[in-house]
Write an enzyme that holds these catalytic residues in place. Structure first.
Site, mmCIF file in Angstrom:
data_model
loop_
_atom_site.group_PDB
_atom_site.id
_atom_site.type_symbol
_atom_site.label_atom_id
_atom_site.label_comp_id
_atom_site.label_asym_id
_atom_site.label_seq_id
_atom_site.Cartn_x
_atom_site.Cartn_y
_atom_site.Cartn_z
ATOM 1 N N GLU A 70 2.752 0.744 3.355
ATOM 2 C CA GLU A 70 2.616 0.288 4.742
ATOM 3 C C GLU A 70 3.269 -1.086 4.947
ATOM 4 O OE1 GLU A 70 -1.277 2.664 6.215
ATOM 5 O OE2 GLU A 70 -1.706 0.682 5.401
ATOM 6 N N ASP B 144 -6.706 9.408 3.871
ATOM 7 C CA ASP B 144 -7.187 8.077 4.236
ATOM 8 C C ASP B 144 -8.619 8.081 4.757
ATOM 9 O OD1 ASP B 144 -7.082 5.414 4.544
ATOM 10 O OD2 ASP B 144 -5.575 5.375 6.124
ATOM 11 N N GLU C 238 -14.064 2.999 9.512
ATOM 12 C CA GLU C 238 -12.830 3.014 10.306
ATOM 13 C C GLU C 238 -12.615 4.345 11.012
ATOM 14 O OE1 GLU C 238 -9.394 2.292 7.860
ATOM 15 O OE2 GLU C 238 -7.991 2.684 9.474
HETATM 16 O O1 GCW Z 1 -6.006 3.439 6.571
HETATM 17 C C1 GCW Z 1 -5.293 2.360 6.431
HETATM 18 C C2 GCW Z 1 -5.943 1.362 7.338
HETATM 19 C C3 GCW Z 1 -5.317 0.023 7.118
HETATM 20 C C4 GCW Z 1 -5.488 -0.337 5.643
HETATM 21 C C5 GCW Z 1 -4.842 0.739 4.780
HETATM 22 C C6 GCW Z 1 -5.042 0.493 3.304
HETATM 23 C C7 GCW Z 1 -5.747 -2.509 4.701
HETATM 24 O O2 GCW Z 1 -5.802 1.794 8.659
HETATM 25 O O3 GCW Z 1 -5.961 -0.882 7.958
HETATM 26 O O4 GCW Z 1 -4.934 -1.581 5.361
HETATM 27 O O5 GCW Z 1 -5.416 1.967 5.081
HETATM 28 O O6 GCW Z 1 -5.961 1.056 2.750
HETATM 29 O O7 GCW Z 1 -4.276 -0.257 2.726
#
Ligand code: GCW
Length: 712
Positions: free
Chosen positions: A311, A384, A412
């Site tokens: 990311e 995720d 989340e």
């Molecule tokens: O799911 C995503 C989240 C991000 C997070 C990422 C991760 C810290 O939306 O906010 O970043 O996973 O786990 O690195």
């Protein structure tokens, strides 16, 4: 009014308020360490076993913390604080390690020898003719854990006159991961600001840090990563290391080490180097020097957590190197000091065909190539933190690499802090998942060396944003300590310590907690669906989203619903991600007929007319699950209403208000998802099923510009 008269008036007002002040307010701050007075009969039973505390001087800060906790707990539960003595007496609690055992007290040494540094035993026995309770361990931190265990036993109604418990953690590292930024925002945090007041540290050591440490120690959590994995290099500068050192000082007596998320490009950003290439000697030297600086400030520093090439974060692939090159370089810098690197496997490249397959594809070939002090940290599922995912295929597939299981305690994807979703059953499901891999034993729990939970803690008075979210912190800690514990038993003991010991109420509250996870799966993502949430903030349903810059950020990429059917084909006919599981499982899950229905649409794209075990079509089954999800929340609300007289008014009202939000939002999820899926399937709702309250366009038009948790 002159100053004196004002002071007098103020004093009189204060005196009037006194009775109110002296009633402990139930605002959730005390968590499961409330220690409120027990009913008389139970008080007597606890008091009889805690008349005095026998602990040997000179006391370490850890032993002092253990004694103070026992005194506080017993005083709260019974109204009488035990004193500390050197001599036994009837009903004494005796804290002893092999090094400090008082003369004449025979410790059960063979049993102790098996408990390692952190384990403890609790045993009722006679010493010099007196009935005492032995809390024994091999270290002071073991005594602290044992003291908390005794207090838990006292609060959950164990027979304190006949105690015989032994416990030792199987996982060496049990950590919280804070996604807390240096400006005190919290990525995916729904409980206020970060509890770390970086600006005022190191001078101000907020008293709350001690309570944080007590709560974690009561569960056996022994480490905490202070800053977000989306890290700023600043956390490694001297001023921030001094702040982290102050926190380490506060947490140390409670057996908690601090760790930092390290930004891979720090040598460039802080050191002025041209590169962060892990094989470059200047880069390696920079990290070695940085490690030396850190350990001078924090001698027991735990190590680094790293999110690299994920990311948009920098990493070794920026220099043509792989994850092992990057992790091993940091590991070499930390090894002389005894630190570890937790290197995250949460990676996905923009061009790949199936995001679920990428972590495995990048990491599994590196098995055996990581330094001994590297732990690869793997999310529970391959996408995720969704309401339900199959376990990550890396578990069991890297036999030569220590793995950590990462779960998200903060919600989340599970309704933030306003939905009551108890995560014990989710954690238990993944820990007990059978990987069908050898040789380390088959379940995920037997394939890991560490467990990390993304913290849900903030400055909210109740710590976690809602009272029930604290149960998720609790369940994480208890299951990380003992991965074989049953989620139901853990939920029950949390209720007993947090709300009430009235058996019917304990039963009712535990039942609604245990049902809540399946409820959220039903009303958000039933039958193996995943990633249907709103863009960015991840609040609410948005299965229609199809316009994001990367294909694998779009819900339509994940559900693939069309006129022909729904689901992601990960069988050999599709992406073949299923082949990443052990052959036995891969064969089962490649076939819709032998795939468990809760995972069906994760692995298969099936026609709407596909016949389900119930005899319904897939379409009718999907609708039934969404309906059932809403009904389950309604049942949870009724369950909570029924315990109104067992729970204090303030906490009862707050939970009730949140449950009302949850029911409305469960309906919203159900209605918006069904309106959308209906628009693509072209099928009518089954007879008797309620039409969505609003049009699909109305659901699509909802905006949440100020939703919490997006960080800085
Ligand atoms: O799911 C995503 C989240 C991000 C997070 C990422 C991760 C810290 O939306 O906010 O970043 O996973 O786990 O690195």
């Amino acid at each position: 009014m002159n100053t004196w008269a004002r002071a007098l008036a103020g004093w009189m007002l204060a005196a009037l308020c006194l009775p109110v002040w002296s009633t402990p307010v139930e605002d959730g701050y005390d968590l499961w360490l409330r220690y409120r007075a027990l009913p008389a009969a139970q008080q007597a039973a606890v008091a009889a076993r805690a008349r005095r505390i026998v602990a040997v001087a000179p006391a370490s800060p850890t032993l002092q913390a253990a004694v103070a906790e026992l005194q506080r707990g017993v005083a709260g539960l019974t109204g009488r604080q035990p004193d500390v003595a050197a001599q036994p007496g009837d009903g004494a609690l005796v804290l002893a390690t092999p090094a400090t055992a008082p003369a004449g007290l025979a410790l059960p040494r063979p049993a102790l020898a098996e408990l390692g540094r952190e384990g403890y035993l609790l045993r009722s026995l006679r010493w010099q003719g007196r009935a005492v309770t032995l809390i024994a361990a091999n270290s002071d931190v073991g005594l602290l854990y044992g003291s908390f265990a005794w207090l838990r036993a006292a609060q959950t109604g164990a027979d304190l006159a006949r105690l015989d418990q032994r416990s030792a953690p199987r996982l060496a590292l049990r950590l919280l991961n804070h996604w807390d930024n240096l400006d005190r925002t919290v990525e995916r945090g729904y409980a206020g600001a970060s509890i770390w007041d970086w600006w005022k540290l190191p001078d101000l050591r907020d008293a709350r840090y001690v309570d944080y440490a007590r709560a974690n120690a009561s569960l056996g959590i022994n480490g905490t990563v202070l800053n977000n994995v989306n890290a700023k290099a600043d956390s490694l500068t001297a001023p921030f290391l001094a702040k982290a050192a102050a926190l380490a000082d506060v947490l140390r007596p409670y057996g908690i080490r601090v760790y930092l998320s390290a930004r891979f490009s720090a040598p460039v950003e802080l050191g002025g180097l041209k590169t962060a290439d892990p094989l470059d000697p200047a880069v390696r030297a920079w990290w070695q020097a940085k490690a030396g600086e850190i350990y001078r400030a924090i001698p027991d520093f735990g190590g680094f957590l790293v999110k690299a090439n994920s990311e948009g974060q920098p990493g070794p692939q920026d220099y043509g190197r792989n994850h092992a090159d990057g992790a091993n370089m940091l590991a070499a810098a930390l090894a002389p000091h005894g630190g570890v690197v937790m290197w995250r496997a949460f990676v996905y490249a923009p061009d790949a065909s199936d995001r679920a397959a990428q972590g495995f594809a990048e990491f599994q070939p590196l098995d055996g190539r990581f330094a001994p002090n590297v732990i690869v940290q793997v999310k529970n599922g391959a996408i995720d933190f969704q309401p339900r995912e199959p376990f990550h295929p890396l578990f069991g597939a890297m036999p030569h690499t220590p793995l950590a299981l990462e779960v998200q305690i903060t919600k989340e994807y599970l309704g933030f802090s306003t939905h009551l979703v108890h995560l014990g059953p989710l954690f238990e499901e993944v820990l007990r998942a059978d990987t069908r891999r050898q040789p380390q034993g088959a379940t995920v729990a037997r394939q890991i060396k560490a467990m990390a939970g993304v913290a849900n803690i903030g400055t909210d008075r109740n710590w976690c944003g809602s009272h029930f979210d604290c149960a998720n912190w609790y369940a994480f800690g208890r299951l990380a300590w003992d991965t074989d514990l049953a989620a139901a038993a853990v939920a029950r003991e949390w209720v007993q310590q947090t709300f009430t010991r009235a058996p019917a109420a304990v039963q009712a509250i535990t039942a609604l907690m245990l049902d809540s996870r399946e409820a959220v799966v039903d009303y958000m993502t039933p039958l193996g669906l995943h990633h249907l949430m709103g863009t960015g903030h991840h609040h609410g349903p948005a299965p229609w989203v199809d316009n994001l810059e990367r294909a694998d950020w779009n819900p339509v990429y994940f559900h693939r619903a069309g006129r022909d059917g729904i689901g992601f084909d990960r069988s050999p006919r599709g992406s073949n991600a299923v082949s990443q599981y052990a052959p036995e499982l891969a064969a089962l899950w490649a076939n819709p007929a032998t795939t468990p229905e809760p995972l069906l649409l994760w692995f298969h794209h099936l026609p709407w007319s596909h016949r389900m075990a119930s005899g319904r079509t897939l379409w009718a089954e999907l609708v039934a699950h969404y309906d059932r999800g809403v009904e389950r929340v309604a049942t949870m609300r009724r369950g909570w209403d029924a315990v109104r007289t067992d729970v204090d008014a303030q906490r009862h009202a707050e939970v009730a208000a949140y449950l009302a939000v949850q029911e409305a939002e469960a309906r919203w999820w159900r209605d918006a998802c069904l309106a959308y899926f209906q628009s693509v399937s072209g099928l009518p709702l089954p007879a008797g099923s309620r039409a969505p309250a609003e049009t699909l366009e109305a659901y699509k038009a909802r905006r949440f510009n100020f939703a919490p948790g997006r960080g800085g």
